[in-house]
Design a protein around this motif. Structure first.
Motif, PDB file in Angstrom:
ATOM      1  N   VAL A 345     -66.942  -2.686  38.159  1.00 57.05           N
ATOM      2  CA  VAL A 345     -65.789  -2.367  37.312  1.00 57.05           C
ATOM      3  C   VAL A 345     -64.630  -3.224  37.803  1.00 57.05           C
ATOM      4  O   VAL A 345     -64.300  -3.216  38.985  1.00 57.05           O
ATOM      5  CB  VAL A 345     -65.421  -0.872  37.417  1.00 57.05           C
ATOM      6  N   ASN A 346     -64.031  -3.987  36.894  1.00 53.89           N
ATOM      7  CA  ASN A 346     -62.920  -4.858  37.291  1.00 53.89           C
ATOM      8  C   ASN A 346     -61.639  -4.056  37.307  1.00 53.89           C
ATOM      9  O   ASN A 346     -60.971  -3.872  36.296  1.00 53.89           O
ATOM     10  CB  ASN A 346     -62.756  -5.995  36.275  1.00 53.89           C
ATOM     11  N   LEU A 347     -61.279  -3.595  38.513  1.00 52.42           N
ATOM     12  CA  LEU A 347     -60.145  -2.671  38.585  1.00 52.42           C
ATOM     13  C   LEU A 347     -58.830  -3.366  38.284  1.00 52.42           C
ATOM     14  O   LEU A 347     -58.025  -2.877  37.486  1.00 52.42           O
ATOM     15  CB  LEU A 347     -60.095  -2.048  39.980  1.00 52.42           C
ATOM     16  N   HIS A 348     -58.615  -4.533  38.919  1.00 52.52           N
ATOM     17  CA  HIS A 348     -57.319  -5.174  38.735  1.00 52.52           C
ATOM     18  C   HIS A 348     -57.142  -5.671  37.319  1.00 52.52           C
ATOM     19  O   HIS A 348     -56.046  -5.590  36.749  1.00 52.52           O
ATOM     20  CB  HIS A 348     -57.152  -6.318  39.739  1.00 52.52           C
ATOM     21  N   ARG A 349     -58.214  -6.169  36.759  1.00 50.72           N
ATOM     22  CA  ARG A 349     -58.093  -6.663  35.396  1.00 50.72           C
ATOM     23  C   ARG A 349     -57.837  -5.513  34.439  1.00 50.72           C
ATOM     24  O   ARG A 349     -57.055  -5.627  33.494  1.00 50.72           O
ATOM     25  CB  ARG A 349     -59.352  -7.420  35.001  1.00 50.72           C
ATOM     26  N   ALA A 350     -58.490  -4.390  34.691  1.00 48.16           N
ATOM     27  CA  ALA A 350     -58.261  -3.228  33.833  1.00 48.16           C
ATOM     28  C   ALA A 350     -56.820  -2.780  33.923  1.00 48.16           C
ATOM     29  O   ALA A 350     -56.184  -2.449  32.914  1.00 48.16           O
ATOM     30  CB  ALA A 350     -59.197  -2.084  34.236  1.00 48.16           C
ATOM     31  N   LEU A 351     -56.266  -2.772  35.161  1.00 47.89           N
ATOM     32  CA  LEU A 351     -54.868  -2.375  35.318  1.00 47.89           C
ATOM     33  C   LEU A 351     -53.944  -3.332  34.590  1.00 47.89           C
ATOM     34  O   LEU A 351     -52.958  -2.904  33.963  1.00 47.89           O
ATOM     35  CB  LEU A 351     -54.495  -2.352  36.804  1.00 47.89           C
ATOM     36  N   ALA A 352     -54.248  -4.646  34.683  1.00 50.32           N
ATOM     37  CA  ALA A 352     -53.407  -5.626  33.993  1.00 50.32           C
ATOM     38  C   ALA A 352     -53.438  -5.393  32.492  1.00 50.32           C
ATOM     39  O   ALA A 352     -52.399  -5.463  31.815  1.00 50.32           O
ATOM     40  CB  ALA A 352     -53.873  -7.034  34.324  1.00 50.32           C
ATOM     41  N   ASN A 353     -54.628  -5.088  31.968  1.00 50.04           N
ATOM     42  CA  ASN A 353     -54.722  -4.823  30.534  1.00 50.04           C
ATOM     43  C   ASN A 353     -53.963  -3.580  30.133  1.00 50.04           C
ATOM     44  O   ASN A 353     -53.306  -3.536  29.091  1.00 50.04           O
ATOM     45  CB  ASN A 353     -56.190  -4.674  30.129  1.00 50.04           C
ATOM     46  N   ILE A 536     -48.194  -3.618  39.404  1.00 51.68           N
ATOM     47  CA  ILE A 536     -47.417  -4.539  40.236  1.00 51.68           C
ATOM     48  C   ILE A 536     -47.993  -4.586  41.646  1.00 51.68           C
ATOM     49  O   ILE A 536     -48.095  -5.651  42.267  1.00 51.68           O
ATOM     50  CB  ILE A 536     -45.940  -4.109  40.240  1.00 51.68           C
ATOM     51  N   LYS A 537     -48.397  -3.422  42.150  1.00 57.80           N
ATOM     52  CA  LYS A 537     -48.977  -3.399  43.490  1.00 57.80           C
ATOM     53  C   LYS A 537     -50.282  -4.178  43.522  1.00 57.80           C
ATOM     54  O   LYS A 537     -50.586  -4.857  44.502  1.00 57.80           O
ATOM     55  CB  LYS A 537     -49.251  -1.950  43.902  1.00 57.80           C
ATOM     56  N   SER A 538     -51.075  -4.076  42.443  1.00 58.57           N
ATOM     57  CA  SER A 538     -52.371  -4.763  42.454  1.00 58.57           C
ATOM     58  C   SER A 538     -52.181  -6.268  42.449  1.00 58.57           C
ATOM     59  O   SER A 538     -52.954  -6.988  43.073  1.00 58.57           O
ATOM     60  CB  SER A 538     -53.217  -4.319  41.266  1.00 58.57           C
ATOM     61  N   THR A 539     -51.140  -6.759  41.765  1.00 60.12           N
ATOM     62  CA  THR A 539     -50.936  -8.210  41.770  1.00 60.12           C
ATOM     63  C   THR A 539     -50.500  -8.688  43.141  1.00 60.12           C
ATOM     64  O   THR A 539     -50.868  -9.770  43.568  1.00 60.12           O
ATOM     65  CB  THR A 539     -49.867  -8.629  40.752  1.00 60.12           C
ATOM     66  N   SER A 540     -49.696  -7.882  43.846  1.00 56.86           N
ATOM     67  CA  SER A 540     -49.245  -8.344  45.157  1.00 56.86           C
ATOM     68  C   SER A 540     -50.380  -8.286  46.165  1.00 56.86           C
ATOM     69  O   SER A 540     -50.377  -9.028  47.131  1.00 56.86           O
ATOM     70  CB  SER A 540     -48.063  -7.505  45.638  1.00 56.86           C
ATOM     71  N   CYS A 541     -51.357  -7.396  45.959  1.00 61.78           N
ATOM     72  CA  CYS A 541     -52.469  -7.311  46.913  1.00 61.78           C
ATOM     73  C   CYS A 541     -53.380  -8.504  46.781  1.00 61.78           C
ATOM     74  O   CYS A 541     -53.904  -9.009  47.759  1.00 61.78           O
ATOM     75  CB  CYS A 541     -53.311  -6.063  46.639  1.00 61.78           C
TER      76      CYS A 541
END
Lengths: 543, 222
Positions: A345-353, A536-541
């Motif tokens: 499951v693509n977590l960061h991509r899902a959050l971005a979407n 925002i947190k996921s992009t900085s990680c």
């Protein structure tokens, strides 16, 4: 820490802990780290009050202390965490989640620990058992073991964790005899996860049942409870010094998963969301906290783990997985072919979407669907000239111009200049409109903080305006309550009720309605805040 | 940069700005944007449902109960005019926090521990007394003294401290204190609160007298 965040923190601290803590906390937020004397001097409050406020803040995990600029020999410095204060907005959501997962007992356990900051297991069990007994019918009471079971389940699923131990060297001002090794942790360990016994339950000897409070003498109840607490305090249950706090990161993980699952359910269908839920559940414990993808699970394992009520056969499952992988939202990705296909499951991509969908919906609700079309266009096509925007969006030139300039003035759309010649002559420069998702998300997040601050302000204003009415109605309710308890006739009760006139009653009703609406809006905005913050947190990680 | 020769020439395509060359420029606004700008579209209604209602109730309950907890700190009473002797014996605020809060002092820095003059006196009492007795009581008593330092304003609290601390040492004072704590900690105005020999109404300022009479006093007072 932005101005809006500090304002919101101040309002939250004032609501929960009073003005003194608000003053101390806000000052610490603005100035960074301060020691005790400087803090008392700059806030012009008495030293005693500052000490009490700091105790409250440390107890709730919002303030940390450690050696200051002058090293271990100098005074301790205190630091307040803005993030942790803002989590106070989310407390109802945490408690509701605990209720939905673990029932009323879990709900009460969570509520007690959230309100007190840190508690020992035995204390929590006793308090919760008493509260449950209070609400039951006469003659019944809750056994401590039920509460212990609920507590243990919360700890096993990592919703509660032990407070990390404080290095005793910092809590004593005198120099300890044992020389400190340079690598030892002098401050509080900030990561409770690093503590190996984080989730270990202590062995406590606690048997008994909840006690019901006698409600006949209201005035002495407080004193009696205090006396009882004092007596019971002396019973040692074997878990002295082991304090438990709420693990907010685990709750946030749970909320993120919920958001992804509901997005899949609304985009595709219920069965696909069930498959994604299974995948997330299987990889929960193995995936590290801020990973971009979950651990890969094979299709065979998924087939075994899907709940039997859905009755999915193997080929159907494969079809669903292919559908999920091919979906443009990219919730699920294929990571290999072994075991019938490895899926993540693509977590960061899902959050971005999800964040992108939030931004689009905000633009749509504020500026209309045509502006939203322009916004979506710019998100997809990145850079477009004004003429191209008008063409692609299929909107007449004049209106498109208008909408574009409105979005530009609100800072949702940016202008990018690309000069053809070194002298940047306007006739020979390309002006391209663009939308950057991350800065726009940050902008909207600050807007959300401001919105919640405004909501709280308005609620306080409404309450203050109608303070007299509220007090009067509270007094009358108290009188009614005492009359009813002492068995008065209905005529007397009616007479007391008449004391509130009809227009006053209407006004009170309207006030209650407004306050409910404002409170509900706060909860709603907090959901948006959570989504944008996670993105925002996921992009900085990932950087 | 192209210098205008006689007539002004715009260096970019003017049409894209939205007005022609000869027309007047749009009027410039000389005031800041309005504080409550009119909404173009009505906001979407709030979601309703059981979950939303329950969370609303939880939020309001949390707010109400956080006011009663000991972590809600009230500012001290502001001194109105002159310092009075009775201030020392009148407790400023009623004891509202039903369950007092004794944080675990081993987890907090020592400098945050409040030792008021009363508790200091109590701890001095305790340490003095224990020196006469067994030595191993010393560490235990000091721990008890640290353990009991909290709100200095709550005089009743100090009373309880003394009663708790001395309970194990069976001194003669405990006889009276135990009797008092055995009464259920009623706010006993008549008896001694702070080792004074006077009843509490002795320390009454007299500030509240005479302000409540709202009868029609037509006749003059002599």
């Amino acid at each position: 820490m932005t101005a809006q965040e500090v304002r919101l923190c101040a309002l939250l601290l004032q609501e929960h802990f009073g003005e003194v803590v608000e003053k101390v906390g806000t000052h610490l937020l603005r100035s960074g780290a301060l020691n005790l004397r400087a803090l008392a001097h700059e806030t012009r409050t008495s030293l005693d009050l500052v000490k009490k406020s700091l105790c409250v803040l440390v107890q709730h995990g919002m303030c940390t202390f450690g050696p200051g600029r002058r090293g271990p020999a100098g005074p301790l410095e205190y630091r307040v965490s803005c993030e942790r204060i803002l989590y106070m907005l989310r407390y109802p959501r945490y408690i509701y989640t605990a209720k939905s997962l673990y029932g009323d007992t879990g709900e009460l356990v969570m509520e007690e620990i959230l309100q007190r900051g840190q508690m020992t297991m035995s204390n929590t069990v006793r308090t919760v058992a008493d509260r449950l007994t209070q609400n039951m019918e006469d003659g019944q009471s809750t056994d401590y073991n039920d509460v212990v079971t609920a507590f243990s389940r919360l700890v096993e699923t990592h919703f509660l964790q032990r407070c990390p131990p404080v290095d005793t060297a910092t809590s004593k001002k005198t120099v300890s005899e044992v020389p400190e090794s340079p690598a030892s942790t002098i401050t509080q360990p900030s990561q409770p996860e690093n503590y190996p016994d984080c989730y270990k339950l202590p062995q406590i000897h606690l048997t008994g049942r909840g006690k019901r409070r006698r409600s006949d003498e209201d005035g002495d109840v407080g004193a009696r409870v205090a006396k009882k607490a004092k007596l019971e305090h002396t019973e040692a249950c074997g878990d002295e010094g082991i304090y438990w706090q709420v693990n907010v990161e685990r709750f946030h993980l749970h909320f993120r998963h919920q958001a992804i699952i509901s997005a899949v359910a609304s985009k595709l269908d219920q069965t696909s969301s069930e498959i994604v839920r299974t995948m997330l559940r299987m990889s929960e414990v193995t995936t590290p906290a801020n990973a971009a993808y979950t651990q890969a699970v094979s299709a065979n394992e998924i087939f075994r783990a899907v709940p039997p009520s859905y009755n999915i056969s193997r080929p159907i499952l494969d079809q669903y997985l292919t559908l999920l992988v091919d979906d443009p939202m990219e919730f699920v990705g294929k990571a290999g072919d072994s075991g019938g296909g490895m899926y993540v499951v693509n977590l960061h991509r899902a959050l971005a979407n999800l964040a992108r969908a939030t931004l689009e919906s905000v633009v749509q609700e504020r500026f209309g669907s045509r502006s939203a079309r322009i916004f979506r266009l710019l998100l997809r096509k990145r850079h477009l000239e004004q003429k191209q925007v008008e063409d692609f969006a299929m909107i007449p030139a004049k209106e498109a111009k208008d909408m574009l300039y409105t979005l530009l003035s609100e800072n949702l759309v940016q202008l990018q200049e690309i000069p053809k010649t070194p002298d940047h002559a306007p006739s020979r420069t390309f002006y391209l409109y663009t939308v950057n998702q991350l800065p726009t998300a940050r902008l909207l997040l600050q807007n959300c903080y401001k919105a919640v601050g405004n909501l709280i302000d308005r609620r306080l204003f409404e309450t203050k305006e109608n303070k007299r009415h509220l007090e009067k109605s509270q007094r009358i309710e108290a009188i009614l309550g005492s009359l009813q308890a002492s068995g008065a006739e209905p005529a007397q009760l009616a007479e007391v009720e008449e004391m509130i006139t009809a227009p006053e009653r209407q006004q009170l009703e309207a006030l209650r309605h407004h306050i409910n609406k404002l409170d509900s809006s706060e909860n709603q905005v907090d959901e948006t805040i959570f989504l944008l913050e996670s993105y925002i947190k996921s992009t900085s990680c990932s950087r | 940069m192209s210098l205008g020769r006689g007539r002004t020439q715009f260096t970019f395509n003017v049409d894209s700005l939205g007005f022609g060359r000869g027309e007047a420029l749009p009027a410039s606004a000389l005031v800041p944007s309005p504080l409550f700008p009119p909404l173009q579209f009505r906001p979407v209604p709030l979601p309703t449902g059981e979950e939303v209602d329950y969370m609303l109730a939880l939020k309001q309950e949390l707010r109400a109960s956080s006011k009663i907890l000991p972590s809600h700190i009230r500012p001290g009473r502001v001194k109105i005019d002159v310092d009075r002797y009775s201030d020392k014996y009148q407790s400023g605020e009623p004891k509202h926090s039903a369950v007092e809060w004794n944080p675990d002092w081993s987890r907090l820095p020592r400098e945050l521990c409040i030792m008021g003059p009363k508790t200091r006196k109590a701890s001095e009492c305790i340490t003095a007394i224990t020196l006469l007795h067994h030595r191993h009581f010393l560490t235990f008593a000091i721990e008890m003294a640290f353990f009991h330092c909290w709100f200095q304003q709550t005089l009743e609290k100090n009373e309880k401290n003394q009663s708790e601390g001395e309970e194990d040492e069976e001194k003669k004072k405990t006889g009276e204190e135990e009797e008092e704590s055995g009464e259920g900690e009623d706010y006993d105005e008549e008896e001694f609160e702070e080792e004074t020999d006077y009843i509490m109404s002795y320390f009454d300022n007299g500030e509240d007298f005479g302000g409540d009479s709202d009868d029609n006093m037509d006749e003059a007072t002599y």
